[in-house]
Design an enzyme around this catalytic site. Structure first.
Site, short mmCIF file in Angstrom:
data_model
loop_
_atom_site.label_atom_id
_atom_site.label_comp_id
_atom_site.label_asym_id
_atom_site.label_seq_id
_atom_site.Cartn_x
_atom_site.Cartn_y
_atom_site.Cartn_z
N ASP A 30 48.75 57.88 28.17
CA ASP A 30 47.98 58.64 29.16
C ASP A 30 47.88 60.12 28.85
OD1 ASP A 30 47.68 56.32 30.59
OD2 ASP A 30 49.14 56.83 32.15
N LYS A 62 47.52 62.11 38.41
CA LYS A 62 46.23 61.43 38.35
C LYS A 62 46.29 60.16 39.18
CE LYS A 62 47.68 57.93 35.58
NZ LYS A 62 47.78 56.51 36.04
#
Length: 268
Positions: free
Chosen positions: A133, A8
């Site tokens: 995350d 990401k």
């Protein structure tokens, strides 16, 4: 059974306050990118763990994949042994969430392999136990992340056709160093409003870690400057670094990077 955990990037990252538990409150937009590890799990007579690609530091017991396996075994007794192999292709400690993705995808893979029928809500609960995350990678779509990074809300962000250039210089930025240079404060702009207007990104879409990290590691700032010089409409450090990415309206002008850098390009 095999899956492909992806990396990401962060579009903006604000450190808004420090919590009593020692963590920090953040606000950021996380976006999945097509840079992948490969994770394979097979039912076997005995449990095994192997890896290839980038060397993975630390003890196996600290790996988020094995922690994910342990989490599910705690609540679902009698699951068979697994042979697990990870091919590591996403640079580690690079602000790309590779380890978090591996842990989250391990939960999803076991859910499918063992027909546990856990929906995304429960998978995100497990993922949040693994790391800040991790929950993002369950639905794996652009999200505004708040809290420690586990409080997620969707955002309609269209990056189709945008060309990504990602550079990792291999500089290790520890969590302690990253947060030591930041004074938590509420953001001066509304992140979601800025994200809706690309003309504001270059000046208002800020990663709070950059100021101190660029001061300590000018090489990272130089990469960001070169991406802008090459025609990026937005460039930033991802997470706490040291990866830097540039977003281009079309394929970037070829640029000769240091041969020791990890360089990745893709259309989003």
């Amino acid at each position: 059974m095999i899956c492909f955990p992806n990396a990401k990037i962060n579009l903006g990252l604000h450190i808004t306050s420090k919590r009593k538990d020692g963590y920090h409150e953040i606000e950021t937009c996380m976006v999945p990118i097509p840079l992948y590890d490969a994770l394979e799990m097979m039912v076997d007579k005995k449990s095994t763990w192997t890896s290839s690609g980038f060397a993975i530091p630390g003890e196996p017991k600290d790996n988020l994949i094995l922690k994910a396996e342990k989490l599910l075994r705690k609540d679902f007794s009698g699951l068979p042994n697994l042979s697990i192999h990870l091919h590591k292709n996403i640079p580690m400690g690079a602000g790309l969430g590779g380890g978090s993705a591996d842990g989250a995808f391990a939960l999803t893979l076991m859910n499918n392999l063992f027909d546990l029928h856990l929906d995304n809500f429960f998978l995100e609960e497990y993922a949040a136990e693994l790391g800040s995350d991790c929950a993002f990678f369950i639905e794996n779509t652009p999200k505004i992340a708040r809290g420690r990074g586990e409080v997620l809300s969707p955002i309609d962000l269209d990056l189709k056709g945008v060309h990504l250039v990602l550079i990792n210089p291999g500089i290790h930025i520890g969590t302690k160093e990253a947060y030591a240079g930041v004074t938590p404060a509420l953001p001066k702009v509304d992140l979601e409003e800025v994200l809706l207007d690309r003309s504001r990104w270059k000046t208002e879409l800020v990663n709070d870690f950059e100021a101190s990290i660029f001061k300590n590691h000018p090489e990272i700032k130089n990469i960001k400057d070169q991406l802008y010089d090459s025609g990026a409409f937005y460039a930033a450090m991802s997470g706490s670094g040291s990866s830097v990415f540039g977003l281009f309206p079309e394929k970037a002008v070829p640029f000769t990077w240091n041969e020791q850098y990890f360089v990745f390009e893709a259309e989003l």
